[in-house]
Design an enzyme around this catalytic site. Structure first.
Site, short mmCIF file in Angstrom:
data_model
loop_
_atom_site.label_atom_id
_atom_site.label_comp_id
_atom_site.label_asym_id
_atom_site.label_seq_id
_atom_site.Cartn_x
_atom_site.Cartn_y
_atom_site.Cartn_z
N LYS A 108 0.81 -1.22 0.00
CA LYS A 108 0.00 0.00 0.00
C LYS A 108 0.84 1.27 0.00
O LYS A 108 0.42 2.31 -0.49
CB LYS A 108 -0.95 0.00 1.19
CG LYS A 108 -2.09 -1.00 1.01
CD LYS A 108 -3.23 -0.72 1.95
CE LYS A 108 -4.47 -1.52 1.58
NZ LYS A 108 -4.36 -2.94 1.98
N GLU A 130 -9.87 7.12 3.62
CA GLU A 130 -10.77 6.22 4.33
C GLU A 130 -9.99 4.95 4.62
O GLU A 130 -9.06 4.61 3.90
CB GLU A 130 -11.99 5.89 3.46
CG GLU A 130 -11.81 4.73 2.48
CD GLU A 130 -10.79 4.98 1.39
OE1 GLU A 130 -10.56 6.15 1.05
OE2 GLU A 130 -10.20 4.01 0.88
N SER A 396 1.51 -9.93 -0.86
CA SER A 396 1.18 -8.51 -0.73
C SER A 396 1.55 -7.90 0.62
O SER A 396 1.82 -6.70 0.70
CB SER A 396 -0.32 -8.31 -1.00
OG SER A 396 -1.10 -9.12 -0.15
C1 LIG Z 1 -5.20 -3.93 1.66
C2 LIG Z 1 -4.50 -5.19 1.39
C3 LIG Z 1 -4.90 -6.05 0.32
C4 LIG Z 1 -6.11 -5.82 -0.51
O1 LIG Z 1 -6.07 -4.66 -1.29
P1 LIG Z 1 -5.81 -4.69 -2.86
O2 LIG Z 1 -6.13 -3.30 -3.27
O3 LIG Z 1 -6.72 -5.71 -3.46
O4 LIG Z 1 -4.39 -5.05 -3.07
C5 LIG Z 1 -4.15 -7.19 0.08
N1 LIG Z 1 -3.08 -7.51 0.84
C6 LIG Z 1 -2.68 -6.73 1.87
C7 LIG Z 1 -1.49 -7.16 2.67
C8 LIG Z 1 -3.37 -5.55 2.18
O5 LIG Z 1 -2.96 -4.79 3.20
#
Ligand SMILES: *Cc1c(COP(=O)(O)O)cnc(C)c1O
Length: 411
Positions: A108, A130, A396
């Site tokens: 993010k 948000e 992610s």
């Molecule tokens: C917020 C988040 C997501 C989901 O958000 P996307 O916009 O779909 O990437 C996925 N993995 C992690 C670790 C997150 O913090």
């Protein structure tokens, strides 16, 4: 890649070229999805952004500053790690793109660094955002502290209670966390409050949206900022394997920003299978799910037309997932079109399947993944790959924030 192989040479006949799959038209449409469905009073803000965003983010000065911060502040390039024991377990070559090693623990930060630089160039002094689970709120509060800009994060009152550690982080970073007390007091209500704020403060405020959702140009803006992920994958694969294109790229999909970033430079490469995993909660047909592509129908939410889980009257159905980051009733318009065109496939993964995948990664590789990322890992139980395939999975985020949940399942 067994059952996926027959799709590999699809011509995608409804699209002139694959570039048109990843780039929206001037009105922000990816095929039938996207656009900017906003109240009249929001028009000046969104229009200013639409007019300026491409010129700014493609400028040399922006790119120089963006790249420097990604490198020295966020810790990029993130490693592309060959997961040997996981690969042996599934009989294919698995690389993990380690977004979990980014500053603040997830991808993010790539987006919030980019948007804060954009906000500065637009002369904005005040940032609003948000947040649901608080991850995007923390990433936003972080870059506001870095740049010395005022930061207001809207968060549902219920979420503030449930996500205390992230609320504390935001406050320590100097952000004001404002509870949204309407509706269910969760993400949707926080989004409404943020929009209300933006309408009242059109001149000095930038709204940092956290995923590839919202009115045009946000989905394209966020996808471009996150596309550093696939850009790095290509360079790193060339170094390690002598090829730029893997057989497949796998990522979890909430709003879809880490998937958009991981897919971005491969969308035009027909030989690369794109696989998203969405949260099925207790199961796709249990009524407690967030499997938007599997169940959704076209509808408008938060300023764009996309796939949406809704009842017969078009009312949005409250989603459910064990993973707060995937607990969203919609999906970005880019992904709606990737699904509609057949260019990407989307696999529903339940809470239990994600939990099993998280524990497996912890014990095979010594990496505790975020619950969101664990949904991507579970794809290996559902899709078979060939021995010589190179499969890249976007990890992610890291699992520290989810230890409370994992602890309940420790034996
Ligand atoms: C917020 C988040 C997501 C989901 O958000 P996307 O916009 O779909 O990437 C996925 N993995 C992690 C670790 C997150 O913090």
């Amino acid at each position: 890649m067994s059952y996926l192989a027959e799709n590999q040479d699809l011509d995608f006949p409804s699209f002139k070229n694959l570039e048109s799959l990843r780039t929206p038209d001037p009105d922000g449409f990816y095929g039938q999805f996207g656009g900017a469905f906003i109240p009249e009073m929001l028009h000046p803000n969104v229009e200013e952004l639409r007019r300026c965003y491409l010129d700014i983010i493609e400028s040399e000065a922006f790119q120089t500053e963006f790249r420097a911060l990604l490198k020295d502040y966020a810790g990029r390039a993130t490693p592309l790690y060959f997961a040997k024991r996981l690969s042996e377990r599934y009989g294919t070559k698995i690389y993990l793109k380690r977004e979990d090693l980014c500053h603040t623990g997830a991808h993010k930060i790539n987006n919030t660094i980019g948007q804060i630089l954009l906000a500065q160039r637009l002369g904005k002094k005040r940032i609003i955002a948000e947040t649901g689970a608080g991850q995007h709120g923390v990433a936003t509060a972080t870059v506001c502290a870095l740049m010395g800009l005022e930061c207001i994060v809207y968060m549902g009152a219920l979420d503030i209670e449930r996500q205390a550690p992230n609320v504390a982080r935001m406050r320590m970073l100097g952000a004001t966390v404002v509870p949204a007390v309407s509706g269910n007091q969760t993400l949707k209500d926080a989004t409404n409050e943020a929009i209300r704020d933006w309408i009242c403060n059109p001149v000095d405020t930038h709204y940092i949206i956290g995923s590839v959702v919202g009115p045009h140009p946000y989905p394209d803006l966020v996808a471009r900022l996150q596309s550093v992920i696939s850009e790095e994958i290509r360079v790193q694969l060339l170094e390690k394997e002598g090829i730029a294109n893997p057989a497949a790229v796998i990522a979890c999909v909430g709003g879809g920003s880490n998937a958009a970033g991981a897919f971005y430079h491969f969308i035009e490469e027909k030989s690369v299978r794109l696989i998203g995993s969405e949260a099925a909660g207790h199961g796709v047909h249990t009524g407690e799910t967030a499997a938007t592509i599997a169940l959704g129908k076209p509808g408008i939410l938060h300023g764009s037309l996309s796939m949406l889980i809704q009842n017969g009257d078009g009312q949005v159905i409250e989603p459910y997932s064990i993973s707060a980051g995937l607990d969203y009733p919609g999906v970005g318009p880019l992904h709606a079109q990737l699904a509609a065109s057949g260019r990407a496939s989307f696999v529903p993964v339940t809470d239990d399947e994600a939990l099993a995948a998280a524990f497996q990664l912890a014990r095979l590789e010594g990496i505790i993944p975020a619950l969101e990322s664990a949904h991507a890992l579970a794809v290996f139980e559902k899709v078979k790959f060939e021995k010589e395939d190179i499969v890249v999975l976007c990890l992610s985020g890291r699992g520290d924030k989810d230890l409370g949940t994992y602890t309940k399942f420790l034996l």
